[in-house]
Design a protein around this motif. Structure first.
Motif, short mmCIF file in Angstrom:
data_model
loop_
_atom_site.label_atom_id
_atom_site.label_comp_id
_atom_site.label_asym_id
_atom_site.label_seq_id
_atom_site.Cartn_x
_atom_site.Cartn_y
_atom_site.Cartn_z
N LEU A 304 0.83 -1.21 0.00
CA LEU A 304 0.00 0.00 0.00
C LEU A 304 0.86 1.26 0.00
CD1 LEU A 304 -2.84 -0.95 2.53
CD2 LEU A 304 -3.03 -0.72 0.05
N GLN A 305 1.91 1.25 0.81
CA GLN A 305 2.80 2.41 0.86
C GLN A 305 3.53 2.60 -0.46
OE1 GLN A 305 5.14 1.30 4.27
NE2 GLN A 305 3.85 2.42 5.72
N LEU A 308 1.24 4.39 -2.84
CA LEU A 308 0.95 5.77 -2.46
C LEU A 308 2.17 6.68 -2.50
CD1 LEU A 308 -1.39 4.97 0.57
CD2 LEU A 308 -2.10 5.90 -1.65
N THR A 309 3.36 6.09 -2.62
CA THR A 309 4.59 6.90 -2.59
C THR A 309 4.66 7.86 -3.76
OG1 THR A 309 5.80 5.15 -1.44
CG2 THR A 309 7.11 6.77 -2.61
N GLY A 310 4.17 7.43 -4.93
CA GLY A 310 4.25 8.28 -6.11
C GLY A 310 3.30 9.45 -6.12
N LEU A 311 2.35 9.50 -5.20
CA LEU A 311 1.39 10.61 -5.18
C LEU A 311 2.06 11.87 -4.61
CD1 LEU A 311 -1.81 8.79 -3.87
CD2 LEU A 311 -1.20 9.32 -6.23
N PHE A 316 -3.69 9.18 3.29
CA PHE A 316 -4.12 8.37 4.43
C PHE A 316 -3.31 8.69 5.68
CE2 PHE A 316 -5.40 5.94 0.75
CZ PHE A 316 -6.61 5.37 1.12
N HIS A 317 -3.99 8.63 6.80
CA HIS A 317 -3.29 8.64 8.08
C HIS A 317 -2.58 7.30 8.24
CE1 HIS A 317 -2.55 8.90 12.40
NE2 HIS A 317 -2.81 10.19 12.31
N SER A 318 -1.38 7.29 8.78
CA SER A 318 -0.59 6.06 8.87
C SER A 318 -1.31 4.97 9.66
CB SER A 318 0.77 6.36 9.52
OG SER A 318 0.59 6.90 10.82
N GLN A 319 -2.03 5.34 10.72
CA GLN A 319 -2.74 4.35 11.51
C GLN A 319 -3.90 3.74 10.74
OE1 GLN A 319 -3.89 6.26 15.16
NE2 GLN A 319 -1.84 6.14 16.06
N ALA A 320 -4.49 4.50 9.83
CA ALA A 320 -5.58 3.96 9.00
C ALA A 320 -5.06 2.86 8.08
CB ALA A 320 -6.22 5.08 8.19
N LEU A 321 -3.90 3.07 7.48
CA LEU A 321 -3.30 2.04 6.62
C LEU A 321 -2.93 0.79 7.43
CD1 LEU A 321 -0.95 4.04 4.23
CD2 LEU A 321 -3.15 3.00 3.69
N GLU A 322 -2.42 0.98 8.63
CA GLU A 322 -2.06 -0.15 9.48
C GLU A 322 -3.29 -0.97 9.86
OE1 GLU A 322 0.10 1.26 12.83
OE2 GLU A 322 1.73 2.12 11.64
N LEU A 323 -4.41 -0.29 10.14
CA LEU A 323 -5.64 -1.00 10.47
C LEU A 323 -6.12 -1.83 9.28
CD1 LEU A 323 -8.08 -1.51 12.35
CD2 LEU A 323 -9.14 0.53 11.36
N CYS A 324 -6.08 -1.25 8.09
CA CYS A 324 -6.49 -1.96 6.88
C CYS A 324 -5.62 -3.21 6.67
CB CYS A 324 -6.38 -1.04 5.67
SG CYS A 324 -6.72 -1.85 4.09
N ALA A 325 -4.31 -3.05 6.79
CA ALA A 325 -3.40 -4.18 6.58
C ALA A 325 -3.64 -5.28 7.60
CB ALA A 325 -1.95 -3.70 6.64
N ARG A 326 -3.85 -4.90 8.85
CA ARG A 326 -4.04 -5.89 9.91
C ARG A 326 -5.34 -6.68 9.72
NH1 ARG A 326 -3.59 -2.68 13.73
NH2 ARG A 326 -5.74 -2.40 14.43
N LYS A 327 -6.43 -5.98 9.39
CA LYS A 327 -7.72 -6.65 9.24
C LYS A 327 -7.75 -7.55 8.01
CE LYS A 327 -10.14 -5.09 12.74
NZ LYS A 327 -10.70 -5.99 13.76
N VAL A 328 -7.25 -7.08 6.89
CA VAL A 328 -7.27 -7.88 5.66
C VAL A 328 -6.38 -9.11 5.81
CG1 VAL A 328 -6.70 -7.88 3.20
CG2 VAL A 328 -7.84 -5.91 4.20
N ALA A 329 -5.22 -8.95 6.44
CA ALA A 329 -4.33 -10.09 6.66
C ALA A 329 -4.99 -11.14 7.57
CB ALA A 329 -3.01 -9.63 7.25
N ALA A 330 -5.74 -10.68 8.55
CA ALA A 330 -6.39 -11.62 9.48
C ALA A 330 -7.50 -12.40 8.81
CB ALA A 330 -6.95 -10.86 10.68
#
Length: 507
Positions: A304-305, A308-311, A316-330
């Motif tokens: 995800l990062q 988004l690096t090229g933008l 996104f807030h960093s914690q929002a991306l971490e929540l998405c990664a954690r939930k989808v991985a689970a």
């Protein structure tokens, strides 16, 4: 006189030691070049002069010490910090900003480099490379959960293969990519292969495409003038028939003595080669297997990062991306799900901005101040944690999830057992297998199992609720059981309970 002579001699020796090249140090070279009666040097502060070294005299331009101060400004850490500081927040009211962000997170947008799949991609490339170099037929089976980068890796492998062939001066094989879901009949795959291999006017009309391919790859005279052919069959499990004949015949094309065929099959089922192609193993032509595991939390966040690096702005807030990664991985480890959730979160922010602007216009017309919470939210232009939580809930929490969460424990155990049995691409199971799995879970967790009659009634209840589908059979143990809801829904519904989370964990 003697004392004066000795004192002069000591002064001479000290001067000789000072001028001796053996004791010359770089750190004091500037001081030795100065006259003993010169005035002290006033050093410049690095904050005062950015182009000079902290240890340079005022007249120095700073390039004489360690190659200049400008080198330290271009260090990777400083550049990264500079980008993070300079990058502004985006404007969700700007349609071009929103469009750019959504395109970066779209499934169809292929990244320049595939992250976290380097090992698998190298295995596929090396297999193709060895087959082309040796002009030897072979087969490879690529498997893994949906959204783990299988098809995307194949596109990169094709580019790698073309670049390698051009550099090494070898002939690039003809590449035929087939999505098996587009075939009207499973046997049409041989028609496609034959159409790419030889024109119709050269074929024998009395032979089927499969028979013609067998004949072609069995005769040296006909096959020697042909180029190598790389066949990439995606969604290979759609070719599964009752007798498995199509799959067997397809892989057998690589076993003929003069075959020019390199076959790569792609599917979700990890154990397809073991379950449906036992005869290939007996003939010592079982395909090599490359397995793509589900993405972990760290891998999803990294990808995800990367997107988004090229933008030119922060979305996104960093914690929002971490929540998405954690939930989808689970739940599934499906990267496509993660991209979909992020896009939905952007749409939620858009809707919030529009609603807040309408309320603000209304308040301005009524001359009433806006609530502090509304003002605070309107000032925040990036996707926050609460946006991501709602997007995750909408993506994974279907009506089936609520139904599963409200079931009694033993019915939840039955669903958990079905998920474990059909995992890996298997479409259904039997009542007998399900009974055994249910008993094993109860025994391992010290939960008293229900009786056979009550268990049979539970199967009927789950069938009536649309969670399972029971087939017909004279022998009750041989009745087929099909899971009617998504595996991800069952996992998402039960992941909050440690007991079920351990049961559903992939070994």
């Amino acid at each position: 006189m003697t004392a004066i002579t000795r004192a002069n001699q000591c002064k001479v020796e000290s001067v000789m030691e000072t001028n001796s090249p053996k004791r010359k140090l770089r750190s004091s070279s500037v001081q030795r070049q100065q006259s003993p009666v010169s005035t002290p040097v006033n050093w410049k502060s690095p904050r005062r002069c950015l182009n000079s070294s902290p240890k340079s005299p005022p007249e120095s331009d700073g390039k004489a010490v360690n190659g200049g101060f400008s080198n330290s400004l271009t260090s990777p850490i400083r550049c990264l910090l500079k980008d993070l500081i300079v990058k502004p927040d985006w404007n969700p009211k700007d349609t071009e900003h929103v469009k750019t962000a959504k395109e970066a997170l779209h499934i169809s947008t292929a990244p320049t480099t595939i992250m976290c799949r380097e090992d698998e991609q190298n295995k596929i490339f090396n297999f193709c490379k060895a087959s082309v170099e040796q002009e030897k037929a072979g087969s490879l089976y690529v498997c893994g959960c949906p959204g783990t980068g299988k098809s995307l890796s194949m596109e990169k492998v094709k580019d790698q293969l073309a670049a390698w062939a051009a550099q090494s001066g070898l002939q690039l094989p003809d590449i035929l990519s087939i999505n098996c879901t587009s075939l009207a009949n499973t046997s049409d795959i041989f028609t496609k292969i034959m159409g790419e291999t030889q024109p119709k006017k050269k074929r024998n009309g009395s032979l089927t495409p499969l028979q013609h391919l067998r004949r072609l790859y069995s005769q040296k005279a006909e096959s020697s003038c042909m180029k190598m052919k790389l066949i990439i069959a995606d969604e290979l499990d759609y070719l599964i028939t009752k007798d498995k004949a199509v799959l067997h015949d397809l892989f057998m094309l690589t076993t003929f003595p003069f075959s020019r065929c390199i076959l790569i099959g792609i599917a979700n089922a990890i154990d397809l080669a073991d379950r449906f192609l036992p005869r290939l193993q007996a003939l010592n032509c079982k395909p090599q297997v490359v397995t793509y595991r589900a993405y972990s939390k760290e891998q999803i966040l990294k990808i995800l990062q990367q997107r988004l690096t090229g933008l030119p702005f922060v979305v996104f807030h960093s914690q929002a991306l971490e929540l998405c990664a954690r939930k989808v991985a689970a739940v599934s480890g499906d990267m496509r799900k993660a991209l979909c959730v992020c896009r939905n979160a952007i749409e939620l922010l858009e809707a919030e901005i529009k609603a807040s602007s309408k309320e603000q216009n209304h308040d301005d017309a009524c001359d009433t101040p806006a609530p502090p919470e509304l003002v605070k939210r309107s000032e925040s232009q990036i996707v926050r944690l609460d946006h991501m939580a709602v997007a995750l809930s909408k993506t994974f929490k279907s009506p089936a999830v609520e139904t599963i969460q409200s079931l009694p424990q033993h019915q939840q155990i039955i669903l958990c057992s079905v998920v474990k049995l059909v995992r890996g691409g298997k479409k259904d199971t039997t009542i007998g297998e399900l009974n055994k799995s249910y008993m094993d879970i109860c025994k391992s967790t010290l939960i008293p199992p229900v009786g056979s009659l009550e268990l049979s009634n539970m199967f009927t209840v789950l069938n009536d609720q649309g969670l399972l589908k029971l087939g017909q059979s004279r022998d009750n143990k041989m009745r087929r059981v099909l899971l009617k809801v998504d595996e991800a829904d069952v996992t998402f519904a039960l992941q909050g309970i440690r007991f079920f989370r351990n049961c559903l964990a992939v070994n």
